[in-house]
Design a protein around this motif. Structure first.
Motif, mmCIF file in Angstrom:
data_model
loop_
_atom_site.group_PDB
_atom_site.id
_atom_site.type_symbol
_atom_site.label_atom_id
_atom_site.label_comp_id
_atom_site.label_asym_id
_atom_site.label_seq_id
_atom_site.Cartn_x
_atom_site.Cartn_y
_atom_site.Cartn_z
ATOM 1 N N PRO A 402 45.611 -54.382 134.627
ATOM 2 C CA PRO A 402 44.969 -53.188 135.209
ATOM 3 C C PRO A 402 44.835 -52.045 134.213
ATOM 4 C CG PRO A 402 47.205 -53.492 136.074
ATOM 5 C CD PRO A 402 46.864 -54.729 135.314
ATOM 6 N N ALA A 403 45.654 -52.035 133.166
ATOM 7 C CA ALA A 403 45.546 -50.964 132.170
ATOM 8 C C ALA A 403 44.250 -51.052 131.369
ATOM 9 C CB ALA A 403 46.747 -51.010 131.216
ATOM 10 N N ARG A 404 43.620 -52.232 131.369
ATOM 11 C CA ARG A 404 42.392 -52.421 130.599
ATOM 12 C C ARG A 404 41.133 -52.205 131.440
ATOM 13 N NH1 ARG A 404 42.216 -57.767 127.169
ATOM 14 N NH2 ARG A 404 40.305 -56.668 126.543
ATOM 15 N N HIS A 405 41.307 -51.908 132.708
ATOM 16 C CA HIS A 405 40.146 -51.755 133.597
ATOM 17 C C HIS A 405 40.226 -50.419 134.323
ATOM 18 C CE1 HIS A 405 38.816 -55.894 132.975
ATOM 19 N NE2 HIS A 405 40.096 -56.216 132.992
ATOM 20 N N HIS A 406 39.177 -49.632 134.147
ATOM 21 C CA HIS A 406 39.115 -48.290 134.719
ATOM 22 C C HIS A 406 37.648 -47.886 134.822
ATOM 23 C CE1 HIS A 406 38.464 -47.008 130.546
ATOM 24 N NE2 HIS A 406 39.516 -47.772 130.235
ATOM 25 N N PRO A 407 37.317 -46.697 135.340
ATOM 26 C CA PRO A 407 35.906 -46.346 135.540
ATOM 27 C C PRO A 407 35.064 -46.309 134.264
ATOM 28 C CG PRO A 407 37.294 -44.957 136.904
ATOM 29 C CD PRO A 407 38.217 -45.734 136.023
ATOM 30 N N ALA A 413 29.214 -57.006 128.188
ATOM 31 C CA ALA A 413 29.682 -58.294 128.708
ATOM 32 C C ALA A 413 30.555 -59.021 127.702
ATOM 33 C CB ALA A 413 28.484 -59.172 129.085
ATOM 34 N N SER A 414 30.351 -58.745 126.403
ATOM 35 C CA SER A 414 31.071 -59.481 125.365
ATOM 36 C C SER A 414 32.505 -58.993 125.157
ATOM 37 C CB SER A 414 30.307 -59.390 124.041
ATOM 38 O OG SER A 414 30.120 -58.026 123.665
ATOM 39 N N GLU A 415 32.861 -57.865 125.737
ATOM 40 C CA GLU A 415 34.236 -57.393 125.590
ATOM 41 C C GLU A 415 35.180 -58.364 126.282
ATOM 42 O OE1 GLU A 415 35.015 -53.141 126.291
ATOM 43 O OE2 GLU A 415 32.849 -52.962 126.623
ATOM 44 N N PRO A 416 36.310 -58.695 125.668
ATOM 45 C CA PRO A 416 37.256 -59.655 126.281
ATOM 46 C C PRO A 416 37.687 -59.219 127.684
ATOM 47 C CG PRO A 416 37.852 -59.211 123.999
ATOM 48 C CD PRO A 416 36.761 -58.237 124.346
ATOM 49 N N GLY A 417 37.594 -60.158 128.616
ATOM 50 C CA GLY A 417 38.037 -59.894 129.981
ATOM 51 C C GLY A 417 37.117 -59.012 130.790
ATOM 52 N N PHE A 422 31.650 -56.018 134.248
ATOM 53 C CA PHE A 422 30.272 -55.828 133.788
ATOM 54 C C PHE A 422 29.284 -56.325 134.837
ATOM 55 C CE2 PHE A 422 26.443 -57.251 131.529
ATOM 56 C CZ PHE A 422 26.105 -56.091 130.856
ATOM 57 N N HIS A 423 29.564 -57.485 135.433
ATOM 58 C CA HIS A 423 28.686 -58.004 136.479
ATOM 59 C C HIS A 423 28.643 -57.049 137.672
ATOM 60 C CE1 HIS A 423 27.740 -60.652 139.997
ATOM 61 N NE2 HIS A 423 26.758 -60.977 139.201
ATOM 62 N N ALA A 424 29.798 -56.486 138.034
ATOM 63 C CA ALA A 424 29.830 -55.534 139.149
ATOM 64 C C ALA A 424 28.976 -54.305 138.832
ATOM 65 C CB ALA A 424 31.268 -55.129 139.442
ATOM 66 N N ARG A 425 28.969 -53.889 137.567
ATOM 67 C CA ARG A 425 28.111 -52.754 137.177
ATOM 68 C C ARG A 425 26.636 -53.108 137.360
ATOM 69 N NH1 ARG A 425 30.668 -48.562 134.992
ATOM 70 N NH2 ARG A 425 32.657 -48.817 133.878
ATOM 71 N N LEU A 426 26.253 -54.345 136.982
ATOM 72 C CA LEU A 426 24.868 -54.777 137.145
ATOM 73 C C LEU A 426 24.456 -54.800 138.623
ATOM 74 C CD1 LEU A 426 24.687 -57.740 134.601
ATOM 75 C CD2 LEU A 426 23.431 -55.575 134.430
ATOM 76 N N VAL A 427 25.327 -55.357 139.473
ATOM 77 C CA VAL A 427 25.012 -55.446 140.901
ATOM 78 C C VAL A 427 24.850 -54.048 141.492
ATOM 79 C CG1 VAL A 427 25.891 -56.191 143.150
ATOM 80 C CG2 VAL A 427 26.155 -57.683 141.156
ATOM 81 N N TRP A 428 25.710 -53.129 141.104
ATOM 82 C CA TRP A 428 25.594 -51.741 141.578
ATOM 83 C C TRP A 428 24.284 -51.118 141.076
ATOM 84 C CZ3 TRP A 428 28.225 -48.255 144.633
ATOM 85 C CH2 TRP A 428 27.924 -46.907 144.468
ATOM 86 N N LEU A 429 23.982 -51.331 139.808
ATOM 87 C CA LEU A 429 22.777 -50.745 139.220
ATOM 88 C C LEU A 429 21.522 -51.176 139.976
ATOM 89 C CD1 LEU A 429 21.875 -50.347 135.521
ATOM 90 C CD2 LEU A 429 20.397 -51.800 136.906
#
Length: 563
Positions: A402-407, A413-417, A422-429
């Motif tokens: 969880p420390a690696r995931h924030h707003p 997409a190429s960033e590890p994990g 990234f997909h959630a950002r696309l769906v929101w967009l």
């Protein structure tokens, strides 16, 4: 009552006495013999712990419906892996030192309306009662005086509850029954005021009575909260009409809840009425009985042929976890999603359920193979109630940090994990709250992401129709539709783009018509414009983030207005 009935059953009758699993679980688990040798004894031991708490301490550690399903699950696994089969041992403490004058028979359970039709077909002299949710007892009167109260125990022997029975006002100390012995079988229940089973479930009522009677002493004040439902008079008159008339003369009110029925539709009507009608007790189904039955001396501690139960819809169901998926939202929230062996609960087919939060998942430590309790919230949404028992084999899982995931994480997409966020950002967009791109949903974004064509959040702006058509599963027609929808995004208003990129809420602060003006605002400027302190800090931080500014440059180069 179901778990008490099981104590008396031979192994061959356990499956008959238990309700059908609400899970599509006919197939045997795909286990090695070594794993089966761990899993079956572990479940049997868990059931024994539940039994010990229930019979020794008067504590119900698991709901009756879940207990029944666990017993049925163990029976099914035992058939799949006979070499590893183990039957939970009935506790000596459950049996107790006192012999019942007449055995408590227990009840088999009907699975559904079709089973009811089959059981009722061609029968007459049938009667129906609520299946009161309490603790079973034998009451023995001699020459009209109460001389013994015996807990159900294993159906043959039980505990001496006589001292407690004398503190329960609902149990008459004296009956006008004349000379000789009179034996009653009944249920001690916790009194409830206008209880509706469909709305409130069991309300913990049976556990309340079980806990009180497990004590060494029961006060008269506590006993006042306990009622008595006499559901049988084993050595009473030969016909149901005579027995009911006799019970009325003795002052019992249970005859009012014993109704004649002629066909399955009558039974179903009473079941529905008692399920939704206000009653003074909790009930978990109905009992259908023949008015005539064999002499009491022939009764055995196992389900008889002359009575059967039809339980109410299960409030909870046992579900097996197949896999655990960790979904990451666009703002970095991690939600564990449990994929299940599909089951039917009420009229819903359920194949997955959310564990709520990563914190809760860690507290419960849910892994594949674990058995969880589900219920429907608001009659439609499956809800995780908790873990019923854990699999003996603990599967290692790749849990996101969880420390690696924030707003402000995972803009590429190429960033590890970062694939999930990234997909959630696309769906929101592309969704309604963003650019409202027609015909483009999560599946389309996933296909584009899987193709390797998208690394940044705006890379799709550069895709040609020919490139789309070359992707697996697209083809010319779909490629044309998707391309036109994507290109139409260039004409979306600036404010729609801000929402699509995930600009934090601005409160009452008005948004400017271009990026340069917005980016020039400090946190203090945002507060002066009407944002809260927290909102102002979030807005300034977002607009200053390097990845966000790289996106702004990309959109500016693509000719999107406002950037």
């Amino acid at each position: 009552m179901p778990r008490r009935l099981l104590r008396a059953l031979p192994a061959a009758l356990v499956a008959l006495a238990l309700p059908p699993l609400p899970v599509a679980h006919a197939a045997c688990p795909d286990w090695s013999a070594e794993r089966a040798a761990r899993e079956l004894p572990a479940l049997a031991s868990q059931i024994e712990r539940w039994d010990a708490a229930y019979h020794r301490d008067g504590r119900a550690l698991v709901d009756d419906a879940l207990y029944d399903q666990a017993r049925a699950r163990l029976e099914q696994w035992s058939q799949c892996f006979p070499a590893a089969a183990r039957t939970p041992q009935a506790l000596a403490a459950a049996a107790g030192p006192l012999a019942h004058p007449v055995a408590h028979t227990g009840l088999a359970k009907l699975a559904d309306p079709a089973a009811l039709e089959a059981w009722v077909a061609g029968q007459d002299d049938l009667w129906v009662q609520p299946k009161v949710d309490g603790v079973a007892v034998s009451l023995v009167y001699q020459d009209g005086a109460l001389v013994q109260a015996i807990s159900r125990g294993d159906g043959r022997h039980g505990q001496d509850w006589t001292a407690s029975a004398r503190q329960i006002a609902a149990i008459p100390a004296q009956l006008d029954s004349g000379p000789g012995r009179l034996l009653l079988h009944g249920e001690l229940y916790w009194r409830l005021d206008r209880h509706v089973q469909a709305a409130s479930g069991g309300a913990g009522a049976r556990g309340k009575v079980a806990g009180l009677l497990a004590r060494q002493a029961l006060s008269r004040a506590e006993g006042a909260g306990i009622g008595l439902f006499v559901w049988d008079w084993p050595d009473g008159p030969p016909t149901m009409q005579e027995r009911l008339a006799g019970l009325r003369r003795l002052g019992f009110d249970s005859p009012a809840y014993t109704q004649p029925v002629q066909q399955a539709a009558d039974v179903a009507r009473w079941r529905e009425q008692w399920y939704r009608q206000a009653l003074p007790f909790a009930s978990d189904g109905i009992v259908i009985r023949h008015g005539t039955r064999p002499p009491a001396a022939r009764w055995q501690a196992q389900p008889p042929h002359w009575a059967v139960a039809w339980k109410y819809p299960a409030a909870q169901a046992l579900a097996e976890v197949r896999t655990v998926e960790f979904r990451i939202g666009r703002r970095g929230r991690i939600t564990p999603l449990l994929h299940l062996v599909p089951l039917q609960l009420d009229d819903r087919r359920i194949a997955r359920v959310s564990a709520g939060s990563l914190t809760r998942w860690r507290q419960l430590d849910i892994r594949p193979g674990d058995q969880i309790a589900l219920r429907l919230a608001g009659q439609s949404i499956p809800r995780l109630d908790g873990v019923v028992w854990q699999a003996a084999e603990r599967v290692a899982l790749d849990v996101p940090d969880p420390a690696r995931h924030h707003p402000l994480s995972c803009w590429r997409a190429s960033e590890p994990g970062c694939a999930g966020q990234f997909h959630a950002r696309l769906v929101w967009l592309g969704g309604r709250q963003g650019l409202a791109l027609a015909g483009i949903g999560a599946g389309t974004w996933q296909a584009l992401q899987d193709s390797g064509r998208l690394d940044g959040l705006a890379d799709w702006l550069e895709l040609s129709e020919a490139q789309l058509a070359a992707l697996p599963g697209f083809g010319a027609a779909r490629a044309g539709t998707v391309w036109r929808s994507l290109q139409g995004a260039r004409q979306r208003p600036f404010v729609s783009w801000l929402g699509a990129l995930g600009l934090p809420p601005s409160g009452s602060a008005r948004l400017a018509a271009d990026w340069t003006t917005l980016a020039a605002r400090s946190a203090a400027d945002w507060q002066k414009a009407g944002a809260s302190h927290r909102q102002a800090v979030s807005l300034a931080t977002f607009l200053a983030h390097p990845e966000v500014n790289a996106l702004r440059t990309r959109l500016q180069a693509a000719g999107v207005a406002g950037f």
